[in-house]
Motif scaffolding. Structure first.
Motif, PDB file in Angstrom:
ATOM      1  N   VAL A  12      36.467  52.327  33.584  1.00 49.36           N
ATOM      2  CA  VAL A  12      35.173  52.082  34.257  1.00 49.36           C
ATOM      3  C   VAL A  12      36.034  50.539  34.557  1.00 49.36           C
ATOM      4  N   ASP A  13      36.643  50.715  32.958  1.00 51.48           N
ATOM      5  CA  ASP A  13      37.269  49.026  32.423  1.00 51.48           C
ATOM      6  C   ASP A  13      38.254  48.348  33.045  1.00 51.48           C
ATOM      7  N   ASN A  47      28.404  55.801  32.287  1.00 49.02           N
ATOM      8  CA  ASN A  47      29.362  55.327  31.829  1.00 49.02           C
ATOM      9  C   ASN A  47      29.520  55.204  33.863  1.00 49.02           C
ATOM     10  N   LEU A  48      29.744  55.738  34.607  1.00 44.29           N
ATOM     11  CA  LEU A  48      29.808  54.743  35.890  1.00 44.29           C
ATOM     12  C   LEU A  48      28.943  53.500  35.981  1.00 44.29           C
ATOM     13  N   THR A 108      28.150  50.590  44.183  1.00 49.42           N
ATOM     14  CA  THR A 108      29.036  51.702  44.656  1.00 49.42           C
ATOM     15  C   THR A 108      28.379  52.589  45.530  1.00 49.42           C
ATOM     16  N   ARG A 165      28.127  52.034  34.732  1.00 48.02           N
ATOM     17  CA  ARG A 165      28.726  50.272  34.219  1.00 48.02           C
ATOM     18  C   ARG A 165      29.742  49.546  35.466  1.00 48.02           C
ATOM     19  N   ILE A 166      29.454  50.117  36.326  1.00 48.59           N
ATOM     20  CA  ILE A 166      30.729  49.507  36.957  1.00 48.59           C
ATOM     21  C   ILE A 166      29.946  48.444  37.884  1.00 48.59           C
ATOM     22  N   ALA A 184      37.221  58.056  29.681  1.00 44.21           N
ATOM     23  CA  ALA A 184      35.277  57.348  30.361  1.00 44.21           C
ATOM     24  C   ALA A 184      35.683  55.574  29.994  1.00 44.21           C
ATOM     25  N   ASP A 185      36.026  55.307  29.230  1.00 47.50           N
ATOM     26  CA  ASP A 185      35.769  53.888  29.311  1.00 47.50           C
ATOM     27  C   ASP A 185      37.076  52.825  29.746  1.00 47.50           C
ATOM     28  N   ILE A 191      38.210  49.408  36.355  1.00 51.75           N
ATOM     29  CA  ILE A 191      38.066  49.124  37.923  1.00 51.75           C
ATOM     30  C   ILE A 191      36.857  48.442  37.424  1.00 51.75           C
ATOM     31  N   ASN A 192      36.161  47.686  36.384  1.00 56.81           N
ATOM     32  CA  ASN A 192      35.508  46.473  36.753  1.00 56.81           C
ATOM     33  C   ASN A 192      37.133  45.238  36.408  1.00 56.81           C
TER      34      ASN A 192
END
Length: 264
Positions: free
Chosen positions: A66-67, A101-102, A109, A104-105, A62-63, A69-70
């Protein structure tokens, strides 16, 4: 002796394919780039992902997602559902954890929910995502300002577990409109003036035979809407192969993807 060599060779090839399909390819998330010419959306970058199917033990995954995506520095992130794994909450990463987790985007969103989300509990998932600044659309739309543009993001209910209503989803919306749907099977029914439709659900089939395509795919249209960019009757759609797996924890010739769309 010759027969033994053949048997050993078949065994080693089979073992290699199993290891690759179960442990290697499902973790090879690729960034898929599309450039679309659309004057109404020019200069906008969107990251699009779906079918996460997060399992209990996948915090590091998951991390990483997200990383990734960012790292694309998107102006907008759009998701097409199936955040949970399986049809029971006990087989999935807790939705509270998924939502955090999401959350953090680092871009605005929006999302729709998938069939697995509805089985686990759509209202709970919608509530937790909302707490983490992720807006869930359900036969509805929202107007946003990005750079110098006004854009409408619309989303329909899942085809299997809800009643997708495109007219209701785009009610009072004006172009440019981006439509989110979990299933791509609504695509032939779109007659409305929509700039781009984004869909998931089918995972590209998860197992794709070269020159043939997906062996099994959850779509009445087979491979037609299984992945990638599709243009048909003046409508445009991109279908992601998704990030996770469903039913069988395998992928072959069908890497998970995160989609980046640049409008010019």
């Amino acid at each position: 002796m010759r027969n033994n060599i053949i048997i050993i060779t078949i065994f080693l090839i089979s073992l290699t394919l199993i290891i690759w399909s179960v442990f290697i390819e499902p973790n090879m998330v690729e960034i898929k780039h599309f450039t679309i010419k659309d004057s109404q959306l020019s200069g906008i970058k969107i990251v699009f992902a779906g079918d996460f199917h997060f399992k209990k033990y996948q915090q590091k995954r998951a991390d990483k997602i997200v990383d990734l995506i960012n790292k694309q520095n998107p102006d907008l992130v759009l998701l097409t559902g199936d955040f949970v794994n399986g049809h029971k909450e006990s087989s999935s990463m807790p939705i509270v954890q998924i939502a955090k987790n999401l959350g953090r985007i680092n871009a605005k969103t929006f999302s729709v929910l998938g069939n697995h989300d509805y089985h686990v509990g759509n209202e709970k998932i919608k509530k937790e995502l909302g707490k983490n600044k992720i807006t869930v659309l359900s036969n509805s739309n929202e107007k946003i300002k990005l750079k110098d543009k006004t854009i409408y993001i619309a989303g329909v209910e899942d085809l299997q577990t809800g009643k997708p209503d495109i007219d209701k989803a785009i009610e009072n919306a004006k172009n440019p409109i981006i439509l989110l749907t979990h299933s791509p099977d609504i695509f032939p029914d779109i007659w409305q003036d929509i700039n781009l439709t984004l869909a998931g659900h089918v995972h590209g089939g998860q197992i794709r035979i070269p020159f043939i395509g997906a062996v099994i795919i959850p779509s009445k249209y087979g491979n037609k809407y299984s992945q990638g960019y599709i243009s048909e009757d003046k409508q445009k759609m991109i279908v992601t192969k998704g990030i996770g797996t469903s039913i069988l924890p395998i992928r072959f010739n069908c890497k998970p993807d995160i989609v980046v769309i640049d409008f010019i």
